[in-house]
Enzyme design. Structure first.
Site, PDB file in Angstrom:
ATOM      1  CB  CYS A 128      -0.908  -0.100   1.145  1.00 48.73           C
ATOM      2  SG  CYS A 128      -1.757   1.579   1.430  1.00 48.73           S
ATOM      3  CB  CYS A 151       1.059   1.306   4.409  1.00 47.62           C
ATOM      4  SG  CYS A 151      -0.526   0.871   4.805  1.00 47.62           S
ATOM      5  CG  ASP A 154      -3.709  14.168  -4.697  1.00 51.52           C
ATOM      6  OD1 ASP A 154      -4.515  13.414  -4.294  1.00 51.52           O
ATOM      7  OD2 ASP A 154      -3.082  13.863  -5.643  1.00 51.52           O
ATOM      8  CG  HIS A 212      -4.243  -0.876   4.822  1.00 53.34           C
ATOM      9  ND1 HIS A 212      -3.828  -0.210   3.812  1.00 53.34           N
ATOM     10  CD2 HIS A 212      -5.072  -1.812   4.486  1.00 53.34           C
ATOM     11  CE1 HIS A 212      -4.368  -0.912   2.709  1.00 53.34           C
ATOM     12  NE2 HIS A 212      -5.075  -1.839   3.120  1.00 53.34           N
ATOM     13  CG  ASN A 271     -13.143   9.275  -4.726  1.00 53.82           C
ATOM     14  OD1 ASN A 271     -14.387   9.850  -5.017  1.00 53.82           O
ATOM     15  ND2 ASN A 271     -12.200   9.865  -5.329  1.00 53.82           N
ATOM     16  N   GLY A 300     -13.936   5.312  -8.460  1.00 54.02           N
ATOM     17  CA  GLY A 300     -12.594   5.786  -8.666  1.00 54.02           C
ATOM     18  C   GLY A 300     -11.599   5.538  -7.589  1.00 54.02           C
ATOM     19  CG  HIS A 328      -4.371   3.611   3.682  1.00 52.99           C
ATOM     20  ND1 HIS A 328      -3.310   2.936   4.064  1.00 52.99           N
ATOM     21  CD2 HIS A 328      -4.628   4.740   4.414  1.00 52.99           C
ATOM     22  CE1 HIS A 328      -3.101   3.576   5.530  1.00 52.99           C
ATOM     23  NE2 HIS A 328      -4.048   4.540   5.553  1.00 52.99           N
ATOM     24  CG  HIS A 351      -7.561   8.509   0.309  1.00 52.20           C
ATOM     25  ND1 HIS A 351      -7.735   6.845  -0.032  1.00 52.20           N
ATOM     26  CD2 HIS A 351      -7.977   9.183  -0.995  1.00 52.20           C
ATOM     27  CE1 HIS A 351      -7.864   6.845  -1.366  1.00 52.20           C
ATOM     28  NE2 HIS A 351      -8.141   8.151  -1.933  1.00 52.20           N
ATOM     29  CG  HIS A 410      -9.601  13.045  -2.376  1.00 51.50           C
ATOM     30  ND1 HIS A 410      -8.558  13.178  -3.172  1.00 51.50           N
ATOM     31  CD2 HIS A 410      -9.920  12.091  -2.519  1.00 51.50           C
ATOM     32  CE1 HIS A 410      -8.221  11.949  -3.590  1.00 51.50           C
ATOM     33  NE2 HIS A 410      -9.319  11.077  -3.328  1.00 51.50           N
TER      34      HIS A 410
HETATM   35  P1  AMP Z   1      -8.307   8.086  -5.043  1.00 53.00           P
HETATM   36  O1  AMP Z   1      -8.498   8.131  -6.659  1.00 53.00           O
HETATM   37  O2  AMP Z   1      -9.691   8.702  -4.414  1.00 53.00           O
HETATM   38  O3  AMP Z   1      -8.095   6.821  -4.514  1.00 53.00           O
HETATM   39  O4  AMP Z   1      -7.495   9.336  -4.540  1.00 53.00           O
HETATM   40  C1  AMP Z   1      -5.949   8.590  -4.562  1.00 53.00           C
HETATM   41  C2  AMP Z   1      -5.329   9.886  -4.569  1.00 53.00           C
HETATM   42  O5  AMP Z   1      -3.725   9.608  -4.227  1.00 53.00           O
HETATM   43  C3  AMP Z   1      -5.049  10.530  -5.871  1.00 53.00           C
HETATM   44  O6  AMP Z   1      -5.623  11.936  -5.858  1.00 53.00           O
HETATM   45  C4  AMP Z   1      -3.605  10.754  -6.454  1.00 53.00           C
HETATM   46  O7  AMP Z   1      -3.133  11.744  -7.033  1.00 53.00           O
HETATM   47  C5  AMP Z   1      -2.913  10.515  -4.753  1.00 53.00           C
HETATM   48  N1  AMP Z   1      -1.660  10.111  -4.769  1.00 53.00           N
HETATM   49  C6  AMP Z   1      -1.250   8.884  -5.293  1.00 53.00           C
HETATM   50  N2  AMP Z   1      -0.043   8.664  -4.968  1.00 53.00           N
HETATM   51  C7  AMP Z   1       0.436   9.809  -4.101  1.00 53.00           C
HETATM   52  C8  AMP Z   1       1.595  10.164  -3.457  1.00 53.00           C
HETATM   53  N3  AMP Z   1       2.727   9.297  -3.547  1.00 53.00           N
HETATM   54  N4  AMP Z   1       1.611  11.231  -2.733  1.00 53.00           N
HETATM   55  C9  AMP Z   1       0.682  11.959  -2.624  1.00 53.00           C
HETATM   56  N5  AMP Z   1      -0.530  11.732  -3.491  1.00 53.00           N
HETATM   57  C10 AMP Z   1      -0.789  10.595  -3.938  1.00 53.00           C
END
Ligand code: AMP
Length: 112
Positions: free
Chosen positions: A4, A7, A30, A46, A86, A92, A97, A99, A101
């Site tokens: 992950c 993680c 992000d 997680h 999401n 999407g 994990h 999160h 936004h």
């Molecule tokens: P989701 O599509 O809702 O699962 O959001 C995942 C988010 O994680 C997306 O907006 C990605 O741009 C962001 N993301 C993925 N990898 C990283 C990272 N290493 N650092 C910061 N954000 C990330």
């Protein structure tokens, strides 16, 4: 979870632009911002979706929301912001994990 990405961020194995951290949550920028300010809040533990909330995790999420409310002005979000979680494939969710936004820094549209 070994694979992950969030993680790995929690463990410091992948760099992130942190804006807040305590013993149970982390907030960072992000990597592909959708709005001028786009932060992600993650629990350090997680789990993937709200379907996995038990009392302890629900209480943690409550504290996380409280923290967002308290710190949003310091993050430049004093005029308002949008919170999005999401959940699963059709929404999407690309990182499995949970999160939140945190989107803002500009007027946000809300239409279909
Ligand atoms: P989701 O599509 O809702 O699962 O959001 C995942 C988010 O994680 C997306 O907006 C990605 O741009 C962001 N993301 C993925 N990898 C990283 C990272 N290493 N650092 C910061 N954000 C990330």
């Amino acid at each position: 979870m070994e694979d992950c990405i969030f993680c790995k961020i929690v463990k410091g194995e992948i760099p992130s632009a942190k804006v807040y951290e305590d013993d149970e949550i982390l907030v960072f920028k992000d990597i592909e911002p959708l709005t001028k300010i786009h932060l992600l809040l993650i629990p350090k533990e997680h789990f993937k979706t709200v379907a996995e909330l038990d009392g302890k995790r629900a209480a943690l999420l409550g504290r996380a929301l409280q923290k967002i409310g308290a710190l949003a002005p310091a993050w430049g979000l004093e005029k308002g912001y949008r919170l999005v979680i999401n959940q699963g494939e059709e929404a999407g969710q690309s990182v499995p994990h949970l999160h939140i936004h945190i989107l803002g820094g500009e007027p946000l549209r809300w239409e279909k």
